[in-house]
Design a protein around this motif. Structure first.
Motif, PDB file in Angstrom:
ATOM      1  N   LEU A  41       0.800  -1.225   0.000  1.00  9.06           N
ATOM      2  CA  LEU A  41       0.000   0.000   0.000  1.00  9.06           C
ATOM      3  C   LEU A  41       0.833   1.276   0.000  1.00  9.06           C
ATOM      4  CD1 LEU A  41      -2.708  -1.118   2.591  1.00  9.06           C
ATOM      5  CD2 LEU A  41      -2.676  -1.472   0.105  1.00  9.06           C
ATOM      6  N   ASP A  42       2.158   1.135  -0.004  1.00  8.21           N
ATOM      7  CA  ASP A  42       3.069   2.290  -0.021  1.00  8.21           C
ATOM      8  C   ASP A  42       2.839   3.249   1.135  1.00  8.21           C
ATOM      9  OD1 ASP A  42       4.651   1.593  -2.180  1.00  8.21           O
ATOM     10  OD2 ASP A  42       3.331   2.563  -3.629  1.00  8.21           O
ATOM     11  N   ILE A  43       2.474   2.716   2.284  1.00  2.00           N
ATOM     12  CA  ILE A  43       2.345   3.546   3.481  1.00  2.00           C
ATOM     13  C   ILE A  43       3.724   3.610   4.118  1.00  2.00           C
ATOM     14  CG2 ILE A  43       1.348   3.619   5.801  1.00  2.00           C
ATOM     15  CD1 ILE A  43      -1.217   2.480   4.575  1.00  2.00           C
ATOM     16  N   ASP A  44       4.231   4.822   4.340  1.00  2.00           N
ATOM     17  CA  ASP A  44       5.558   4.946   4.950  1.00  2.00           C
ATOM     18  C   ASP A  44       5.413   5.135   6.459  1.00  2.00           C
ATOM     19  OD1 ASP A  44       4.966   7.656   5.423  1.00  2.00           O
ATOM     20  OD2 ASP A  44       6.030   8.323   3.633  1.00  2.00           O
ATOM     21  N   SER A  45       6.545   5.297   7.141  1.00  2.00           N
ATOM     22  CA  SER A  45       6.515   5.366   8.602  1.00  2.00           C
ATOM     23  C   SER A  45       5.745   6.591   9.100  1.00  2.00           C
ATOM     24  CB  SER A  45       7.936   5.348   9.166  1.00  2.00           C
ATOM     25  OG  SER A  45       8.683   6.425   8.641  1.00  2.00           O
ATOM     26  N   ILE A  46       5.828   7.688   8.393  1.00  2.00           N
ATOM     27  CA  ILE A  46       5.080   8.886   8.793  1.00  2.00           C
ATOM     28  C   ILE A  46       3.580   8.644   8.628  1.00  2.00           C
ATOM     29  CG2 ILE A  46       4.625  11.319   8.246  1.00  2.00           C
ATOM     30  CD1 ILE A  46       7.653  11.496   7.536  1.00  2.00           C
ATOM     31  N   ASP A  47       3.194   7.994   7.522  1.00  2.00           N
ATOM     32  CA  ASP A  47       1.783   7.639   7.316  1.00  2.00           C
ATOM     33  C   ASP A  47       1.298   6.706   8.429  1.00  2.00           C
ATOM     34  OD1 ASP A  47       1.620   9.095   4.931  1.00  2.00           O
ATOM     35  OD2 ASP A  47       2.103   7.348   3.689  1.00  2.00           O
ATOM     36  N   ALA A  48       2.170   5.767   8.826  1.00  2.00           N
ATOM     37  CA  ALA A  48       1.797   4.818   9.877  1.00  2.00           C
ATOM     38  C   ALA A  48       1.537   5.549  11.194  1.00  2.00           C
ATOM     39  CB  ALA A  48       2.887   3.759  10.045  1.00  2.00           C
ATOM     40  N   VAL A  49       2.360   6.538  11.498  1.00  2.00           N
ATOM     41  CA  VAL A  49       2.147   7.342  12.711  1.00  2.00           C
ATOM     42  C   VAL A  49       0.835   8.125  12.583  1.00  2.00           C
ATOM     43  CG1 VAL A  49       3.020   9.285  14.075  1.00  2.00           C
ATOM     44  CG2 VAL A  49       4.583   7.479  13.318  1.00  2.00           C
ATOM     45  N   ASP A  50       0.584   8.689  11.407  1.00  2.00           N
ATOM     46  CA  ASP A  50      -0.681   9.399  11.175  1.00  2.00           C
ATOM     47  C   ASP A  50      -1.871   8.471  11.408  1.00  2.00           C
ATOM     48  OD1 ASP A  50       0.665  11.726  10.515  1.00  2.00           O
ATOM     49  OD2 ASP A  50       0.440  11.454   8.340  1.00  2.00           O
ATOM     50  N   LEU A  51      -1.748   7.217  10.932  1.00  2.00           N
ATOM     51  CA  LEU A  51      -2.818   6.235  11.127  1.00  2.00           C
ATOM     52  C   LEU A  51      -3.007   5.954  12.616  1.00  2.00           C
ATOM     53  CD1 LEU A  51      -4.892   4.190  10.115  1.00  2.00           C
ATOM     54  CD2 LEU A  51      -3.015   2.550   9.841  1.00  2.00           C
ATOM     55  N   ALA A  52      -1.922   5.769  13.350  1.00  2.00           N
ATOM     56  CA  ALA A  52      -2.014   5.499  14.791  1.00  2.00           C
ATOM     57  C   ALA A  52      -2.691   6.663  15.515  1.00  2.00           C
ATOM     58  CB  ALA A  52      -0.627   5.234  15.368  1.00  2.00           C
ATOM     59  N   ARG A  72       2.171  -5.085  10.427  1.00  2.00           N
ATOM     60  CA  ARG A  72       2.633  -5.127   9.037  1.00  2.00           C
ATOM     61  C   ARG A  72       1.476  -5.142   8.030  1.00  2.00           C
ATOM     62  NH1 ARG A  72       6.266  -3.491  11.110  1.00  2.00           N
ATOM     63  NH2 ARG A  72       8.260  -4.399  11.582  1.00  2.00           N
ATOM     64  N   THR A  73       0.353  -5.751   8.415  1.00  2.00           N
ATOM     65  CA  THR A  73      -0.759  -5.916   7.480  1.00  2.00           C
ATOM     66  C   THR A  73      -2.038  -5.291   8.041  1.00  2.00           C
ATOM     67  OG1 THR A  73      -1.508  -8.007   8.433  1.00  2.00           O
ATOM     68  CG2 THR A  73       0.201  -8.144   6.710  1.00  2.00           C
ATOM     69  N   ILE A  74      -3.040  -5.192   7.178  1.00  2.00           N
ATOM     70  CA  ILE A  74      -4.350  -4.718   7.624  1.00  2.00           C
ATOM     71  C   ILE A  74      -4.880  -5.644   8.716  1.00  2.00           C
ATOM     72  CG2 ILE A  74      -6.765  -4.449   6.906  1.00  2.00           C
ATOM     73  CD1 ILE A  74      -5.713  -3.324   4.250  1.00  2.00           C
ATOM     74  N   GLY A  75      -4.686  -6.943   8.535  1.00  2.00           N
ATOM     75  CA  GLY A  75      -5.116  -7.920   9.542  1.00  2.00           C
ATOM     76  C   GLY A  75      -4.446  -7.679  10.887  1.00  2.00           C
TER      77      GLY A  75
END
Length: 89
Positions: A41-52, A72-75
């Motif tokens: 999904l090309d989510i980078d570490s900054i995107d991951a923090v935004d998601l959290a 690591r995954t949607i699951g």
């Protein structure tokens, strides 16, 4: 605010897919439980923090740092969210 205790795993996954599609402009039809957030999904570490941060805003619950690092995954996100409801119970 979303009440995780009132959602089944399928509902959690559907809600998360909608959220990911909205936040990162992804095609919902390509989002599956085994989709890797980073590789597929090309989510980078900054995107991951935004998601959290977004998950905390929407649920009122914060992912533990060790859980966040293992996702690591949607699951994995669904499992983490479901785990938060079990801890509260």
């Amino acid at each position: 605010m979303i009440d995780l205790n009132e959602m089944s795993r399928d509902q959690l996954q559907n809600w998360l897919v909608d959220l990911l599609a909205e936040m990162f402009e992804l095609d919902k039809s390509e989002l599956r439980a085994d989709s890797n957030l980073y590789a597929d999904l090309d989510i980078d570490s900054i995107d991951a923090v935004d998601l959290a941060v977004k998950l905390k805003q929407m649920t009122g619950k914060r992912l533990a740092p060790e859980v966040f690092k293992s996702i690591r995954t949607i699951g994995d996100v669904v499992d983490a969210l479901a785990g938060m409801t079990e801890q509260a119970a």
